[in-house]
Design a protein around this motif. Structure first.
Motif, PDB file in Angstrom:
ATOM      1  N   ASP A  86       0.831  -1.204   0.000  1.00 16.27           N
ATOM      2  CA  ASP A  86       0.000   0.000   0.000  1.00 16.27           C
ATOM      3  C   ASP A  86       0.867   1.256   0.000  1.00 16.27           C
ATOM      4  OD1 ASP A  86      -2.455  -1.317  -0.077  1.00 16.27           O
ATOM      5  OD2 ASP A  86      -2.737  -1.249   2.105  1.00 16.27           O
ATOM      6  N   ALA A  87       1.948   1.227   0.775  1.00 21.00           N
ATOM      7  CA  ALA A  87       2.863   2.378   0.819  1.00 21.00           C
ATOM      8  C   ALA A  87       3.544   2.569  -0.542  1.00 21.00           C
ATOM      9  CB  ALA A  87       3.894   2.203   1.923  1.00 21.00           C
ATOM     10  N   ALA A  88       3.911   1.482  -1.202  1.00 22.39           N
ATOM     11  CA  ALA A  88       4.522   1.586  -2.536  1.00 22.39           C
ATOM     12  C   ALA A  88       3.520   2.160  -3.533  1.00 22.39           C
ATOM     13  CB  ALA A  88       5.026   0.225  -3.002  1.00 22.39           C
ATOM     14  N   LEU A  89       2.273   1.722  -3.453  1.00 18.95           N
ATOM     15  CA  LEU A  89       1.238   2.261  -4.347  1.00 18.95           C
ATOM     16  C   LEU A  89       0.968   3.738  -4.056  1.00 18.95           C
ATOM     17  CD1 LEU A  89      -1.154  -0.803  -4.387  1.00 18.95           C
ATOM     18  CD2 LEU A  89       0.148   0.120  -6.341  1.00 18.95           C
ATOM     19  N   ALA A  90       0.997   4.113  -2.790  1.00 21.16           N
ATOM     20  CA  ALA A  90       0.827   5.523  -2.428  1.00 21.16           C
ATOM     21  C   ALA A  90       1.981   6.354  -2.985  1.00 21.16           C
ATOM     22  CB  ALA A  90       0.732   5.675  -0.909  1.00 21.16           C
ATOM     23  N   GLU A  91       3.188   5.788  -2.982  1.00 19.14           N
ATOM     24  CA  GLU A  91       4.343   6.498  -3.534  1.00 19.14           C
ATOM     25  C   GLU A  91       4.198   6.664  -5.050  1.00 19.14           C
ATOM     26  OE1 GLU A  91       7.948   8.589  -3.703  1.00 19.14           O
ATOM     27  OE2 GLU A  91       6.465   8.254  -2.125  1.00 19.14           O
ATOM     28  N   ILE A  92       3.694   5.648  -5.717  1.00 20.67           N
ATOM     29  CA  ILE A  92       3.432   5.769  -7.162  1.00 20.67           C
ATOM     30  C   ILE A  92       2.428   6.890  -7.401  1.00 20.67           C
ATOM     31  CG2 ILE A  92       2.350   4.637  -9.150  1.00 20.67           C
ATOM     32  CD1 ILE A  92       3.579   1.988  -8.078  1.00 20.67           C
ATOM     33  N   ASP A  93       1.378   6.916  -6.603  1.00 25.20           N
ATOM     34  CA  ASP A  93       0.352   7.958  -6.746  1.00 25.20           C
ATOM     35  C   ASP A  93       0.941   9.344  -6.492  1.00 25.20           C
ATOM     36  OD1 ASP A  93      -2.454   8.761  -7.104  1.00 25.20           O
ATOM     37  OD2 ASP A  93      -2.362   9.276  -4.964  1.00 25.20           O
ATOM     38  N   ARG A  94       1.760   9.474  -5.467  1.00 27.45           N
ATOM     39  CA  ARG A  94       2.395  10.765  -5.161  1.00 27.45           C
ATOM     40  C   ARG A  94       3.271  11.221  -6.324  1.00 27.45           C
ATOM     41  NH1 ARG A  94       6.948  13.162  -3.397  1.00 27.45           N
ATOM     42  NH2 ARG A  94       8.192  11.258  -3.516  1.00 27.45           N
ATOM     43  N   ALA A  96       3.040  10.278  -9.448  1.00 32.60           N
ATOM     44  CA  ALA A  96       2.188  10.567 -10.610  1.00 32.60           C
ATOM     45  C   ALA A  96       1.637  11.990 -10.525  1.00 32.60           C
ATOM     46  CB  ALA A  96       1.053   9.554 -10.703  1.00 32.60           C
ATOM     47  N   LYS A  97       1.248  12.406  -9.335  1.00 35.44           N
ATOM     48  CA  LYS A  97       0.723  13.767  -9.159  1.00 35.44           C
ATOM     49  C   LYS A  97       1.807  14.809  -9.466  1.00 35.44           C
ATOM     50  CE  LYS A  97      -2.874  12.476  -5.931  1.00 35.44           C
ATOM     51  NZ  LYS A  97      -3.259  12.304  -4.558  1.00 35.44           N
ATOM     52  N   ILE A  98       3.028  14.521  -9.074  1.00 32.85           N
ATOM     53  CA  ILE A  98       4.138  15.443  -9.369  1.00 32.85           C
ATOM     54  C   ILE A  98       4.361  15.527 -10.877  1.00 32.85           C
ATOM     55  CG2 ILE A  98       6.652  15.754  -9.159  1.00 32.85           C
ATOM     56  CD1 ILE A  98       6.341  14.587  -6.269  1.00 32.85           C
ATOM     57  N   GLU A 114       8.599  11.000 -17.164  1.00 35.81           N
ATOM     58  CA  GLU A 114       9.058   9.848 -16.404  1.00 35.81           C
ATOM     59  C   GLU A 114       9.915  10.326 -15.238  1.00 35.81           C
ATOM     60  OE1 GLU A 114      11.768   6.157 -17.632  1.00 35.81           O
ATOM     61  OE2 GLU A 114       9.930   6.378 -18.829  1.00 35.81           O
ATOM     62  N   TRP A 115       9.850   9.612 -14.142  1.00 37.34           N
ATOM     63  CA  TRP A 115      10.634   9.943 -12.957  1.00 37.34           C
ATOM     64  C   TRP A 115      12.117   9.837 -13.265  1.00 37.34           C
ATOM     65  CZ3 TRP A 115       8.187  11.980  -8.968  1.00 37.34           C
ATOM     66  CH2 TRP A 115       8.871  12.150  -7.763  1.00 37.34           C
ATOM     67  N   TYR A 116      12.933  10.594 -12.594  1.00 36.88           N
ATOM     68  CA  TYR A 116      14.390  10.494 -12.730  1.00 36.88           C
ATOM     69  C   TYR A 116      15.002  10.887 -11.389  1.00 36.88           C
ATOM     70  CZ  TYR A 116      14.247  15.591 -13.393  1.00 36.88           C
ATOM     71  OH  TYR A 116      14.033  16.931 -13.227  1.00 36.88           O
ATOM     72  N   SER A 117      16.302  10.628 -11.238  1.00 34.51           N
ATOM     73  CA  SER A 117      16.932  10.783  -9.927  1.00 34.51           C
ATOM     74  C   SER A 117      16.889  12.207  -9.392  1.00 34.51           C
ATOM     75  CB  SER A 117      18.373  10.269  -9.953  1.00 34.51           C
ATOM     76  OG  SER A 117      19.146  11.019 -10.855  1.00 34.51           O
ATOM     77  N   GLY A 118      16.770  13.196 -10.266  1.00 32.81           N
ATOM     78  CA  GLY A 118      16.670  14.572  -9.807  1.00 32.81           C
ATOM     79  C   GLY A 118      15.378  14.858  -9.058  1.00 32.81           C
ATOM     80  N   LEU A 119      14.371  14.005  -9.248  1.00 37.44           N
ATOM     81  CA  LEU A 119      13.090  14.170  -8.555  1.00 37.44           C
ATOM     82  C   LEU A 119      13.027  13.374  -7.251  1.00 37.44           C
ATOM     83  CD1 LEU A 119      10.667  13.922 -11.616  1.00 37.44           C
ATOM     84  CD2 LEU A 119      11.397  15.984 -10.406  1.00 37.44           C
ATOM     85  N   GLY A 120      13.874  12.388  -7.111  1.00 35.31           N
ATOM     86  CA  GLY A 120      13.869  11.567  -5.911  1.00 35.31           C
ATOM     87  C   GLY A 120      14.391  10.177  -6.224  1.00 35.31           C
ATOM     88  N   PRO A 121      14.607   9.388  -5.195  1.00 40.82           N
ATOM     89  CA  PRO A 121      15.238   8.081  -5.386  1.00 40.82           C
ATOM     90  C   PRO A 121      14.316   7.060  -6.038  1.00 40.82           C
ATOM     91  CG  PRO A 121      14.540   8.311  -3.121  1.00 40.82           C
ATOM     92  CD  PRO A 121      14.282   9.645  -3.794  1.00 40.82           C
ATOM     93  N   ALA A 122      14.929   6.060  -6.632  1.00 41.23           N
ATOM     94  CA  ALA A 122      14.187   4.885  -7.079  1.00 41.23           C
ATOM     95  C   ALA A 122      13.775   4.100  -5.834  1.00 41.23           C
ATOM     96  CB  ALA A 122      15.070   4.023  -7.976  1.00 41.23           C
ATOM     97  N   LEU A 123      12.621   3.479  -5.897  1.00 44.88           N
ATOM     98  CA  LEU A 123      12.157   2.589  -4.830  1.00 44.88           C
ATOM     99  C   LEU A 123      12.149   1.179  -5.413  1.00 44.88           C
ATOM    100  CD1 LEU A 123      10.882   1.751  -2.149  1.00 44.88           C
ATOM    101  CD2 LEU A 123       8.678   2.528  -3.043  1.00 44.88           C
ATOM    102  N   VAL A 124      12.925   0.294  -4.819  1.00 44.22           N
ATOM    103  CA  VAL A 124      13.010  -1.087  -5.284  1.00 44.22           C
ATOM    104  C   VAL A 124      12.471  -1.997  -4.180  1.00 44.22           C
ATOM    105  CG1 VAL A 124      14.517  -2.913  -6.142  1.00 44.22           C
ATOM    106  CG2 VAL A 124      15.019  -0.517  -6.703  1.00 44.22           C
ATOM    107  N   VAL A 125      11.430  -2.764  -4.533  1.00 43.71           N
ATOM    108  CA  VAL A 125      10.822  -3.704  -3.596  1.00 43.71           C
ATOM    109  C   VAL A 125      11.288  -5.108  -3.968  1.00 43.71           C
ATOM    110  CG1 VAL A 125       8.672  -4.653  -2.688  1.00 43.71           C
ATOM    111  CG2 VAL A 125       8.787  -2.228  -3.328  1.00 43.71           C
TER     112      VAL A 125
END
Length: 182
Positions: A86-94, A96-98, A114-125
């Motif tokens: 759920d937290a990973a999905l919330a991060e995707i949603d956050r 996406a809004k950005i 598309e996301w890139y490192s200048g916007l924040g870290p990659a999240l790997v599960v």
């Protein structure tokens, strides 16, 4: 960029990207999925300042605890896995809004899709023994961990939320669905 994980038996360099991709590692019990592949991935990613590592292992094996705080969030029960997903999905949603806000503004410097490192870290599960997670498909009163994983696989790549799944066989029963298997 791809991270070097070592070399193959024929001395060919072995490197994989992690940001914006999903990975599956399949091998028989004792083949090195956890003790070589998972450890190598965690070791290399933990050195990256632009990566956050989370892990799921419903068999409660010793691998994720060995890494202590390197794996910033860990789940060993279905309930904990549900909260982590759920937290990973919330991060995707956050994220996406950005990206949508960038798309809607008039600043040409913000034109990214598309996301890139200048916007924040990659999240790997990391999901060790993924077949155990896939069994939780929402049927019979079980939490729907499989559905949440499918959602991450469908929407996470462009937001740099990735899954690395390790299991023993390649069939739909091990990955839970055709979506996860493909």
């Amino acid at each position: 960029d791809s991270l070097d994980l070592g070399v193959s038996m024929s001395e060919v360099p072995f490197a994989l990207p992690f940001a914006g991709v999903h990975l599956k590692a399949v091998g028989a019990s004792g083949s090195g999925k956890t003790k070589w592949f998972l450890r190598s991935c965690i070791d290399r990613l933990s050195a990256c300042r632009d990566a956050v590592l989370w892990g799921i292992d419903l068999t409660a094996g010793p691998e994720l605890p060995l890494w202590r705080g390197v794996i910033q969030r860990r789940a060993f029960t279905p309930d904990d896995a549900e909260q982590l997903l759920d937290a990973a999905l919330a991060e995707i949603d956050r994220r996406a809004k950005i990206l949508n806000a960038f798309a809607e503004d008039d600043d040409p410097d913000n034109d990214v899709d598309e996301w890139y490192s200048g916007l924040g870290p990659a999240l790997v599960v990391f999901a060790d023994e993924f077949s155990q997670t896939a069994e939780f498909d929402g049927k019979g009163g079980k939490p729907n961990l499989l559905g949440k994983c499918e959602q991450i696989v469908r929407t996470g790549r462009k937001h740099w939320v990735s899954m690395v799944m390790l299991t023993q066989r390649t069939g739909n029963s091990d990955f839970g669905s055709q979506t996860m298997n493909s």
